[in-house]
Design an enzyme around this catalytic site. Structure first.
Site, short mmCIF file in Angstrom:
data_model
loop_
_atom_site.label_atom_id
_atom_site.label_comp_id
_atom_site.label_asym_id
_atom_site.label_seq_id
_atom_site.Cartn_x
_atom_site.Cartn_y
_atom_site.Cartn_z
N GLY D 150 1.02 -1.02 0.22
CA GLY D 150 0.05 -0.62 -0.23
C GLY D 150 0.94 1.08 0.03
O GLY D 150 2.13 1.60 0.56
N CYS D 151 0.35 1.92 -0.52
CA CYS D 151 0.46 3.59 0.21
C CYS D 151 1.43 3.77 1.21
O CYS D 151 2.87 4.51 1.16
CB CYS D 151 -0.07 4.89 -0.91
N TYR D 152 0.55 4.12 1.54
CA TYR D 152 0.85 4.05 3.26
C TYR D 152 2.10 3.53 3.61
O TYR D 152 3.02 3.74 4.39
CB TYR D 152 0.10 4.40 3.72
#
Lengths: 345, 345, 345, 345
Positions: D150-152
């Site tokens: 995921g990005c985070y």
């Protein structure tokens, strides 16, 4: 009518004071001053005020000649520049609300440490009242001199203060991660504040060194009767206005979200500008208004409380709060002139 | 107290009406309606209104049951949906300000042509007054039914109207290049209106086909006693609010900028919300206010006049103008409830 | 390898040249210069380039010592500052692409009139080629000195040029309403360019007086063998990059949209960076790329053509076009180093 | 040439994959699929791709008919939709990079708990490799199935991982305060994602409940051989792209900033896309690139480390990382096709 002067009226905070005061029914602006724009009508600097407010800016260097005309001055200058004016006002019996940082810290050594400057009015500083009405309403009423709180401290202190009076948190565990719109940087011409440098970007700044830190620590220490040391990290967000402070506190004992909500509701039950809400605050919900919105979450997984508080940095974080202080000082309803609704979209 | 209802209160225009009317000293909101949010308190839809306005939205389909409680209804619905309510109001002797497009065009055939819909209240349409107070103040006073002007037409007509009454321009040479913030698109969930699709971009839309064109032509024709055909091109700008209309008109005879400035000043000398200015208007100078700022330039090289007009599309371009109309209809100062200053930053 | 130097590398245009050239396979940067940041590594000025490009900026005042190391210099300085360097390059047989305005206008009197400055290299100016590859490809190939087009002129000329070669338009009726992102204002520290002054606002500027006007007129006159006078109005839009030019032209005879589309397609059939499209252009569709998108509409009601053209002002409007010129000058594929896709979101 | 298919090519992540892969020299796109836009050319959905990439979208429901044409598929669908395709790919010996969340969590019970869904491919999940090349390069090389981070988590894990391998921090004290641009919300039509709802505002969301939390905890636990529980708070920032994660960790023993800097430099010395920097990261410094910038500060007053990490959420936080994984899987330089410079302004 309260007669006021605004020193430094052409910065963003000064301008916001003008905007609010010309709609204030019990207040009259007697003079406004500016270094950069002395001799110019206010509406030349801010085109918004055409046909509304054309008062000419006097030279900030010549304010002393006009002090006797007013009951109160707002000083909206960079830190270090309020000392002499405040002393003069003392002599002339003109009350002072300093919008800058010169009279916020009780500890003049801390002032020197964080602002790299000797405090230039140590005696007066003893008299100054920290102008957060939700805490010092009584002292503000009789104050000669108010140190109007910083924008980040306003959001941070209102968000955390109720917790500091309890026993169930670890008071040394506080972390405040704060985010501000660009108006907080003022109207100074630095490359860093250009549209093209700020827009579509995000950064932290002043990490572990920001000058609002000792101010927050001072007030949370006062609330808790214990010296508080905390982390405060500001960030710059590509929007004009608004501060959101996300604060983290470790729990020593379990509490429910409902208990916290009730605690906050009780704490702020007489505070007309603090809204304790169920939802998570958004800066647009307070934009243009004097509200501080507060939301609280208990994270049972990590045994932490997360408090989120939102203000308009120019209003509750500066000019609105200044006027709230003025209202209290002059014995009128603290809400006078501050009934702006949040603006949307 | 003027008792009003707002039909379609949870769209952006409806919301702006609510925001302005709850601060209006001679007006009382008796009901608000919504299709999407019926039964919900208004502050659930717009978090800004927490602790301020929690009235529950009634079902827009059941508004008829409440019409008898009010003196006036604002209808803030998509075009085509105001016909039946207006008829009912006629019967009940409730005055109507339609914020949509259903009663703006005198020519019902033009309505059909541009809106692709048969006009559903042709008789009533005859009675409707075009609610631009700077032109139709007298008619508005006695009107039962107001067609509140569109946002682009308000900026365009106010900017051009004084010229149309003169003989020195080529009246068929008008080109209006208009730019609007995104709130003009309403609160509908289309991919085109997502932040990530609009931000950091700029586009024209509805070129040569936008529905505000016949409305502008109607009013400029009226002003000039000549049928006007013009070009109108709207653009979408990545900002929340504001319209800037840049209009081009060919000169038949030479005039100076000073002469034009004086002409405009004279034309609008009794219009409290029109500011004819020396500078070039900026939308931020009117943001949040009911002002229309107008600047004029003569280009001697090309023998053209360039007129630039700026409004807040939600205020003077919609809700503010609606309230100005209401004030006139009920015989109170047209400025009542509309003294908001432009917001900055 | 083409050896190049960049004079004024730390402005936005200079920086964009650096960014594109360090990815260009047939080019080598030998020096970069800066007044403000001499002696500093480039990545100190632009944090983006850390670990990528740390070349130290030489003093712009000492560029002459380095000219012999290169085949070509890009001059990215404010107008008036390219004359002497260009003369020196002539002596040293170093080719020049001036990104500024000093060698764009053939008429040195027009230069003086619009730029308020005597032209300082009149002889050289005769040799200069206007660097719009879609028009002057052949001349560019052999040029010693290129005047790289302005950002607004690039969008405007590419959008209108095909029409000027026809007989069916009124060539004196041209109106160009152009809108630009803020990077066009450069990296100078003016209050007007601060985030808080630009964001959430829109304005026209330089109405009837903008310096790009004679440049556009020169090129459209060349295309039409008739002296063209036109209206050009630039606007400042709150976004980092992008220009959209909306142009209006009166028709003398009727043409269909299809005929125009075909005309444009034919005109640009060999131009790799011009895209004639069915839709209305959006600046985000070209952002970060060297494309110019063009859309055309015929408005039968008003008998006008509306042409909309969009570019990235920093790429096709400046650095990308400069590199396209360089490629042509050195006999390599004009697309080399310019295959960036438009960036989204 | 690596032959690939992209399932869900018209979402923002799918689109970014297309954009990067059509410039990738060792890769060929054999098909792209879409539910919403099946049968349409890609450039109809994203106007940027006109004249560049017009491949028609096949129906996502009929992807199975095309799997045999490719070596690898990227699945860019909402969570819960990758299970069946992954199983089919296993049978057909087609490698898979899942851009969604279905194969990121080793613990299928955690998947169920956080995503409220039974994991639909538990056996395959055992084989899946977490696609963070800076940690799992070796495993990625031979993987059949990659769960792309995921990005985070990408920003958070890269920022904190070096600390988790040490003994001087309190590993249970981690707080991550993360901020993201709006593209992270995808291209779905929700009121909350409208320009007018997001612009000029800031909010936290998913406080204590965001689904990226267990993913970060999993990886930091792996790095430390201790089960980590942490606080993760995401915020929505009015900008298109970029993530900034500000992480707080308590020190058990004192370390200097220099020691930490060296530790990070050493940790990432072979990671071409991680830049450990002296300054505080800004999202614009990585925008449009595959970089992760990391800055570290020791706050001696509070005995805490503050780590700030920045990525482009669409590139290193999604498509760029996916391609980096693909490169490693197919034995080519991991930087291939990923040499985009950060875009500025």
């Amino acid at each position: 009518m309260i007669k006021v002067g605004i020193i430094g009226a052409t910065g963003y905070v000064g301008q916001q004071l003008v905007g609010l005061l010309i709609r204030h029914k019990e207040c009259e602006i007697k003079f406004i001053s500016s270094n950069t724009y002395k001799g110019e009508p206010f509406s030349n600097v801010y085109g918004q005020y055409r046909d509304i407010f054309q008062m000419e800016c006097i030279d900030t260097g010549k304010v002393s000649e006009h002090l006797s005309e007013v009951d109160l001055v707002f000083i909206a200058l960079p830190h270090g520049l309020a000392f002499e004016t405040a002393k003069l006002c003392k002599e002339l019996n003109v009350r002072v609300i300093d919008m800058g940082a010169d009279f916020r810290l009780k500890d003049v050594d801390a002032y020197k440490e964080w602002y790299k400057l000797d405090h230039g009015a140590k005696d007066l500083n003893q008299e100054a009242v920290y102008g957060l009405p939700e805490v010092y309403s009584k002292e503000i009423k009789d104050a000669f001199l108010i140190g109007n709180p910083g924008c980040y401290p306003t959001a941070s202190i209102l968000g955390l203060m109720p917790l500091l009076k309890t026993d169930f948190i670890d008071k040394q565990s506080i972390i405040i991660d704060a985010k501000s719109g660009v108006s907080g940087a003022g109207r100074s011409t630095k490359i860093d504040n250009l549209f093209t440098e700020v827009n579509e970007s995000l950064k932290a700044y002043g990490v572990a060194t920001h000058r609002h830190t000792p101010e927050i620590e001072q007030e949370l220490s006062n609330a808790s009767n214990e010296k508080i040391t905390l982390s405060f990290t500001p960030h710059l967000v590509p929007m004009n206005k608004g501060i959101l402070a996300t604060s983290y506190v470790n729990l020593k004992e379990f509490v429910t979200q409902k208990e916290l909500y009730d605690l906050y509701k009780e704490e702020y039950k007489d505070a007309p500008f603090v809204r304790v809400i169920d939802d998570l605050p958004q800066t647009r919900w307070v934009r243009g208004s004097n509200f501080c919105d507060i939301g609280i979450r208990v994270d049972e997984r990590t045994n932490r409380i997360i408090v989120i508080s939102a203000i308009d940095n120019m209003i509750k974080g500066a000019a609105g709060q200044g006027i709230q202080n003025m209202n209290i000082m002059f014995g009128i309803d603290e809400r006078t002139g501050l009934d702006m609704l949040p603006m949307l979209p």
